[in-house]
Design a protein around this motif. Structure first.
Motif, PDB file in Angstrom:
ATOM      1  N   SER A   1      -2.056   0.265   5.336  1.00 23.60           N
ATOM      2  CA  SER A   1      -3.331   0.897   4.978  1.00 23.60           C
ATOM      3  C   SER A   1      -3.072   1.885   3.836  1.00 23.60           C
ATOM      4  O   SER A   1      -1.930   2.234   3.563  1.00 23.60           O
ATOM      5  N   GLY A   2      -4.121   2.320   3.192  1.00 22.34           N
ATOM      6  CA  GLY A   2      -3.962   3.244   2.083  1.00 22.34           C
ATOM      7  C   GLY A   2      -4.260   2.583   0.756  1.00 22.34           C
ATOM      8  O   GLY A   2      -4.841   1.489   0.686  1.00 22.34           O
TER       9      GLY A   2
ATOM     10  N   THR B   1       0.817  -1.221   0.000  1.00 25.84           N
ATOM     11  CA  THR B   1       0.000   0.000   0.000  1.00 25.84           C
ATOM     12  C   THR B   1       0.848   1.268   0.000  1.00 25.84           C
ATOM     13  O   THR B   1       2.026   1.250   0.367  1.00 25.84           O
TER      14      THR B   1
ATOM     15  N   SER C   1       0.577   5.196   1.467  1.00 25.20           N
ATOM     16  CA  SER C   1      -0.144   6.127   2.329  1.00 25.20           C
ATOM     17  C   SER C   1       0.807   7.236   2.760  1.00 25.20           C
ATOM     18  O   SER C   1       1.889   6.959   3.292  1.00 25.20           O
ATOM     19  N   ASP C   2       0.436   8.473   2.509  1.00 24.24           N
ATOM     20  CA  ASP C   2       1.271   9.636   2.874  1.00 24.24           C
ATOM     21  C   ASP C   2       2.694   9.507   2.334  1.00 24.24           C
ATOM     22  O   ASP C   2       3.666   9.823   3.021  1.00 24.24           O
TER      23      ASP C   2
END
Length: 337
Positions: free
Chosen positions: A97-98, A86, A88-89
């Motif tokens: 997550s993401g 994934t 994310s940021d």
């Protein structure tokens, strides 16, 4: 996010959801493998070779799941899960997550020095190991699934299609990794065998010898550790996996002969015949499939010459290896022509 950026990010220990002892990266023409000390994570390259298509994320997810299913037949405790990669940021994480940007097959890591191919170089594979491999594969082949669709892959038409595809895909390597006279001789020998031995292929079909096999059975796909792990079955193409059990066995026999281990090859064949109860028809079709397996290895090794991710030094080494495989294929072709 490009896969190149994802691969770079996975070299960072922080990308993993558990403790890693190191990150080592291996690659083949179709995948990257990240070794972390306890686990290995395999990521498929977004490539399309005609017989294999990993060009979309959804296809890579599907084939990761197929890899898990198929390899649990022989290595249930080695193949653990399919995990999302994934973003994310700005951070790439396995099982995070993401947004899902890639998928990986999570496996138990086994020491590379336990690969059969490495042990063979050191003379550390004995007859008892060959006996055990023969027993495992005989049991595997007896239990392997077969049905009308699977059996269709052992028909003359499909076998001929596989060969025609090989010849088409290696034409560009004539004069580079295969000599023109060898290409022509193998082509002629194969066509004659397919024309003259239709009875043999029909007999193998009638005897139920076309199964959902391993498909990539060579010493580089066998670990000899706390037990024998036969892993990395072909997930990307049913046509290559569903075949005569003789084709599966021919691969390992050819591989051992390629490595100048004819004593081990002979022992393996004798024990497989003993355990499986295979008869004369198996021995008659075996050189044909050895020829096929050597040719495919020559082809796949030749593909590395077109891979932009491989160094010039590795390409030169691959060129020599491919030449040797094609020369072996020619020798087997002489046995059937």
């Amino acid at each position: 996010m490009s896969q190149k950026a994802i691969i770079e990010a996975l070299k960072n220990p922080d990308a993993y959801d558990e403790k890693v002892f190191y990150v080592k990266v291996l690659q083949t023409h179709i995948s990257y493998i990240f070794l972390t000390g306890r686990y290995a994570y395999k990521v498929k390259k977004p490539v399309n070779f005609g017989f294999l298509d990993f060009t979309t994320l959804e296809k890579r997810r599907f084939y990761c799941e197929e890899e898990l299913r198929l390899n649990r037949r022989l290595c249930g405790d080695m193949y653990i899960d399919v995990l999302p990669i994934t973003l994310s940021d700005g951070s790439v994480k396995i099982n995070g997550s993401g947004k899902i940007v890639e998928y990986a097959v999570k496996m138990k890591e086994l020491p590379q020095e336990a690969l059969m191919s490495e042990l063979l170089k050191k003379g550390r594979v004995d007859m008892n190991v060959m006996d055990e491999i023969a027993r495992i594969l005989s049991d595997f082949h007896k239990k392997a699934e077969t049905n009308g669709k699977i059996e269709s892959y052992g028909s003359i038409d499909t076998v001929r299609f596989n060969w025609d595809e090989n010849f088409d895909q290696t034409r560009e390597f004539i004069g580079r990794t295969i000599e023109h006279q060898d290409y022509s001789f193998i082509h002629r020998a194969v066509q004659e065998f397919l024309k003259n031995r239709k009875d043999l292929f029909r007999l193998r079909l009638r005897k139920g010898r076309i199964k959902e096999c391993h498909g990539d059975l060579h010493s580089g796909n066998i670990f000899i550790a706390d037990r024998i792990y036969i892993y990395d079955a072909i997930e990307f193409n049913e046509r290559f996996r569903c075949c005569d059990v003789a084709s599966d066995i021919a691969f390992l026999l050819m591989d051992l002969e390629f490595l100048n281990k004819s004593d081990l090859s002979n022992r393996f064949l004798i024990k497989y015949l003993e355990y499986s109860g295979e008869e004369e028809d198996f021995l008659e079709v075996l050189p044909f499939y050895k020829c096929y397996r050597a040719y495919v290895r020559g082809k796949v090794t030749s593909f590395k010459l077109n891979d932009p991710n491989i160094t010039e030094e590795e390409k030169e080494r691959s060129k020599e290896i491919a030449r040797k495989y094609f020369q072996m294929s020619r020798q087997y072709a002489e046995e059937i022509f």
